[in-house]
Design an enzyme around this catalytic site. Structure first.
Site, PDB file in Angstrom:
ATOM      1  N   MET A 109       4.787  17.077   4.715  1.00  0.00           N
ATOM      2  CA  MET A 109       4.760  17.038   3.248  1.00  0.00           C
ATOM      3  C   MET A 109       5.382  18.323   2.720  1.00  0.00           C
ATOM      4  SD  MET A 109       3.667  14.185   2.196  1.00  0.00           S
ATOM      5  CE  MET A 109       3.699  14.604   0.454  1.00  0.00           C
ATOM      6  N   ASP A 145       8.853  14.593   3.012  1.00  0.00           N
ATOM      7  CA  ASP A 145       8.441  13.851   1.811  1.00  0.00           C
ATOM      8  C   ASP A 145       8.068  14.818   0.692  1.00  0.00           C
ATOM      9  OD1 ASP A 145       7.418  12.057  -0.014  1.00  0.00           O
ATOM     10  OD2 ASP A 145       5.753  11.385   1.246  1.00  0.00           O
ATOM     11  N   MET A 196      -2.429   8.187   1.678  1.00  0.00           N
ATOM     12  CA  MET A 196      -3.097   9.396   1.188  1.00  0.00           C
ATOM     13  C   MET A 196      -4.509   8.978   0.808  1.00  0.00           C
ATOM     14  SD  MET A 196       0.184  10.897  -0.811  1.00  0.00           S
ATOM     15  CE  MET A 196       1.009   9.302  -0.744  1.00  0.00           C
ATOM     16  N   HIS A 224       9.493   3.462   1.467  1.00  0.00           N
ATOM     17  CA  HIS A 224       8.294   4.285   1.640  1.00  0.00           C
ATOM     18  C   HIS A 224       7.252   3.872   0.606  1.00  0.00           C
ATOM     19  CE1 HIS A 224       6.290   8.105   2.787  1.00  0.00           C
ATOM     20  NE2 HIS A 224       6.020   8.254   1.504  1.00  0.00           N
ATOM     21  N   HIS A 241       2.580   5.331   3.771  1.00  0.00           N
ATOM     22  CA  HIS A 241       2.044   6.700   3.745  1.00  0.00           C
ATOM     23  C   HIS A 241       0.674   6.634   3.082  1.00  0.00           C
ATOM     24  CE1 HIS A 241       2.513  11.046   1.971  1.00  0.00           C
ATOM     25  NE2 HIS A 241       1.584  10.977   2.898  1.00  0.00           N
ATOM     26  N   MET A 252      -2.640   5.812  -2.491  1.00  0.00           N
ATOM     27  CA  MET A 252      -3.531   6.939  -2.811  1.00  0.00           C
ATOM     28  C   MET A 252      -4.878   6.397  -3.263  1.00  0.00           C
ATOM     29  SD  MET A 252      -0.953   9.142  -5.143  1.00  0.00           S
ATOM     30  CE  MET A 252       0.743   9.458  -4.618  1.00  0.00           C
ATOM     31  N   ASP A 303       3.540   4.602  -0.949  1.00  0.00           N
ATOM     32  CA  ASP A 303       2.523   5.647  -1.080  1.00  0.00           C
ATOM     33  C   ASP A 303       1.218   5.078  -1.597  1.00  0.00           C
ATOM     34  OD1 ASP A 303       3.922   8.186  -0.472  1.00  0.00           O
ATOM     35  OD2 ASP A 303       5.217   7.585  -2.134  1.00  0.00           O
ATOM     36  N   SER A 361      10.999   6.096  -1.994  1.00  0.00           N
ATOM     37  CA  SER A 361       9.577   5.950  -2.313  1.00  0.00           C
ATOM     38  C   SER A 361       9.404   5.228  -3.640  1.00  0.00           C
ATOM     39  CB  SER A 361       8.904   7.319  -2.392  1.00  0.00           C
ATOM     40  OG  SER A 361       7.688   7.197  -3.107  1.00  0.00           O
TER      41      SER A 361
HETATM   42  C1  DX5 Z   1       3.868  12.258  -3.055  1.00  0.00           C
HETATM   43  C2  DX5 Z   1       4.398  11.089  -2.288  1.00  0.00           C
HETATM   44  C3  DX5 Z   1       5.863  11.018  -2.268  1.00  0.00           C
HETATM   45  C4  DX5 Z   1       6.533  10.932  -3.598  1.00  0.00           C
HETATM   46  C5  DX5 Z   1       7.818  11.687  -3.496  1.00  0.00           C
HETATM   47  O1  DX5 Z   1       2.553  12.492  -2.735  1.00  0.00           O
HETATM   48  O2  DX5 Z   1       3.954  11.117  -0.951  1.00  0.00           O
HETATM   49  O3  DX5 Z   1       6.330  10.003  -1.385  1.00  0.00           O
HETATM   50  O4  DX5 Z   1       6.820   9.639  -4.033  1.00  0.00           O
HETATM   51  O5  DX5 Z   1       8.400  11.766  -4.744  1.00  0.00           O
HETATM   52  P1  DX5 Z   1       9.618  12.739  -5.037  1.00  0.00           P
HETATM   53  O6  DX5 Z   1      10.729  12.358  -4.118  1.00  0.00           O
HETATM   54  O7  DX5 Z   1       9.899  12.495  -6.468  1.00  0.00           O
HETATM   55  O8  DX5 Z   1       9.134  14.143  -4.773  1.00  0.00           O
HETATM   56 ZN    ZN Z   2       4.868   9.704   0.483  1.00  0.00          ZN
END
Ligand code: DX5
Ligand code: ZN
Length: 217
Positions: A137, A175, A68, A32, A66, A36, A34, A7
């Site tokens: 999650m 994740d 969010m 990955h 992903h 948001m 992310d 990620s």
């Molecule tokens: C958090 C993200 C993750 C995040 C994971 O909301 O969806 O993908 O980057 O980070 P680590 O592996 O550090 O928990």
């Molecule tokens: Zn994620």
């Protein structure tokens, strides 16, 4: 098949191209991403301009998106045109989950549904037939570097059972809080797609990636 998806939330954005190449050289074949929106989760990460740059830096690597984001389907066309390989949306983020997943499917991309820690798998039971990825999650979404929630092992096992009962074959993606200490147990519970942010990008990126990949063989 086991898949590692580093990620980039935890990447050093000042050296993004080098860092991306390190994970790819170490053998990762999917990244990955992310996204948001500051509404669905209390944080804002990055959006299309950064993702375009990632795609340009490592054009042959798949991107696992992903989202969010509240009402994520508003952005479907944007992310399709950016060249994602799959799009995962949260069950909690839309009032018309099945229709949204169908739209992703129609776009030709892989279809993923994500559940936050407080959402039971029963919330996605009626869309399992549609999906390629079930993202569990294992931290509350929004931030990297949190600790893996121990109750998640049972949820992973439950997902494996639900998949078996229905004769389906989606990937079970995990994740949040994955590291070299708990990855064995997570794989043993039945997850096969592993997201890791800080465990990959904190410290020696290439060595971290190789180590996790080795543990996933
Ligand atoms: C958090 C993200 C993750 C995040 C994971 O909301 O969806 O993908 O980057 O980070 P680590 O592996 O550090 O928990
Ligand atoms: Zn994620």
């Amino acid at each position: 098949m086991n898949i590692l998806a580093p990620s980039i939330l935890s990447i050093d954005f000042g050296h993004m191209e080098d860092e991306l190449k390190k994970v790819v050289n170490a053998g990762a074949d999917i990244i990955h991403v992310d996204v948001m929106d500051g509404l669905f989760v209390p944080n804002i990460s990055f959006g299309p301009p950064v993702i375009k740059y990632v795609k340009k830096a490592i054009p042959d690597t798949k991107l696992d998106l992903h989202m969010m984001v509240k009402d994520p389907i508003r952005y479907l066309n944007t992310y399709v045109s950016l060249g994602m390989s799959d799009i995962t949306i949260h069950a909690e983020a839309t009032k018309h989950l099945r229709e949204d997943l169908l739209q992703i499917k129609e776009s030709g991309l892989g279809v993923g549904v994500a559940v936050s820690p407080d959402t039971p798998l029963s919330a996605v039971e009626n869309v399992l037939d549609l999906i390629d990825i079930l993202l569990i999650m294992t931290v509350y979404p929004g931030f990297g570097g949190q600790s893996f929630r121990e109750e998640s092992y049972d949820k992973i096992r439950e997902a494996v059972q639900m998949r078996e009962t229905r004769g389906l074959s989606f990937d079970i993606e995990v994740d949040g809080g994955v590291n070299a200490e708990n990855i064995d147990k997570i794989l043993a519970a039945g997850a096969n797609m592993i997201v890791a942010g800080s465990a990959v990008f904190n410290g020696d990126t290439e060595a971290n990636t190789k180590r996790l990949l080795e543990m996933m063989k």
